[in-house]
Motif scaffolding. Structure first.
Motif: not given
Length: 223
Positions: A14, A111-112, A114-115, A118, A134-136
């Motif tokens: 996270d 993450t909740n 956005d990329e 992040a 990054v998986h947003c």
């Protein structure tokens, strides 16, 4: 490396209040932006905006999810607005960077947010190049953690074997789906709001306070 982690191929982290301490107050700035956004959207005062914000957070997992469901908010407009904050409350973390650099295998952000936001935070911490991707929230079809859908998309997108993966999270409730899928779970207990919500020792494999310190201890076999 500590033998309990010798089988791990993929390390999933996270972002907010996890890779930097909650005490930095960075998320307080985002909270303030959310409050201002809701005041403008609903034409309400600060107190009512705070009530609406937290109600959506607790009921829907994120403030954004609630605003989308109940007020038809454009997620891109919301994310661009609330993440428009200065990052001077956090600094480069050399110890964290060194620990991440020593990890064998791939590293991801889940993450909740956005990329673009992040990547700004990762750049400020000096660790952006450490991560495979990054998986947003947008990659999750706008379904926030702890909804299972995003976890399944993460595993599918990067061909991650959950039995050989770890998730680091500051929110205990966000570890539950990962545990159900077979991932090793690590709770970063460093003071996040509602971090203890839905605490269940059965879904927390390890409890730590600082990711950088823990990585060095684990990699040196000192746990």
């Amino acid at each position: 490396m500590h033998p309990e982690f010798s089988h791990i191929d993929d390390w999933v982290f996270d972002l907010d209040n996890c890779l930097y301490p909650a005490s930095s107050g960075l998320f307080t700035l985002i909270d303030a932006r959310m409050n201002a956004y809701i005041r403008r959207l609903l034409n309400v005062n600060e107190t009512e905006a705070h009530r609406v914000q937290k109600s959506h957070f607790y009921q829907h997992g994120t403030t954004l999810a609630g605003l989308m469901a109940e007020h038809g908010v454009d997620p891109h407009d919301f994310l661009n607005d609330v993440h428009d904050i200065p990052l001077d409350k956090i600094d480069a973390d050399e110890r964290l960077a060194e620990g991440l650099g020593r990890l064998p295998g791939r590293k991801f952000i889940f993450t909740n947010g956005d990329e673009p936001y992040a990547r700004r935070v990762l750049g400020r911490l000096g660790i952006e190049e450490q991560f495979e991707a990054v998986h947003c929230i947008l990659a999750n079809d706008l379904q926030p953690k702890p909804r299972l859908h995003g976890y399944e998309l993460l595993l599918e997108r990067f061909e991650i074997d959950p039995g050989r993966a770890v998730l680091f999270e500051d929110m205990v409730k966000n570890l539950k789906p990962a545990k159900a899928l077979g991932m090793t779970t690590i709770w970063v207990d460093n003071g996040s709001e509602q971090a203890h919500q839905a605490y269940d020792p059965a879904i927390v494999d390890f409890r730590i306070e600082n990711v950088g310190d823990w990585l060095h201890q684990m990699l040196d076999g000192e746990l």
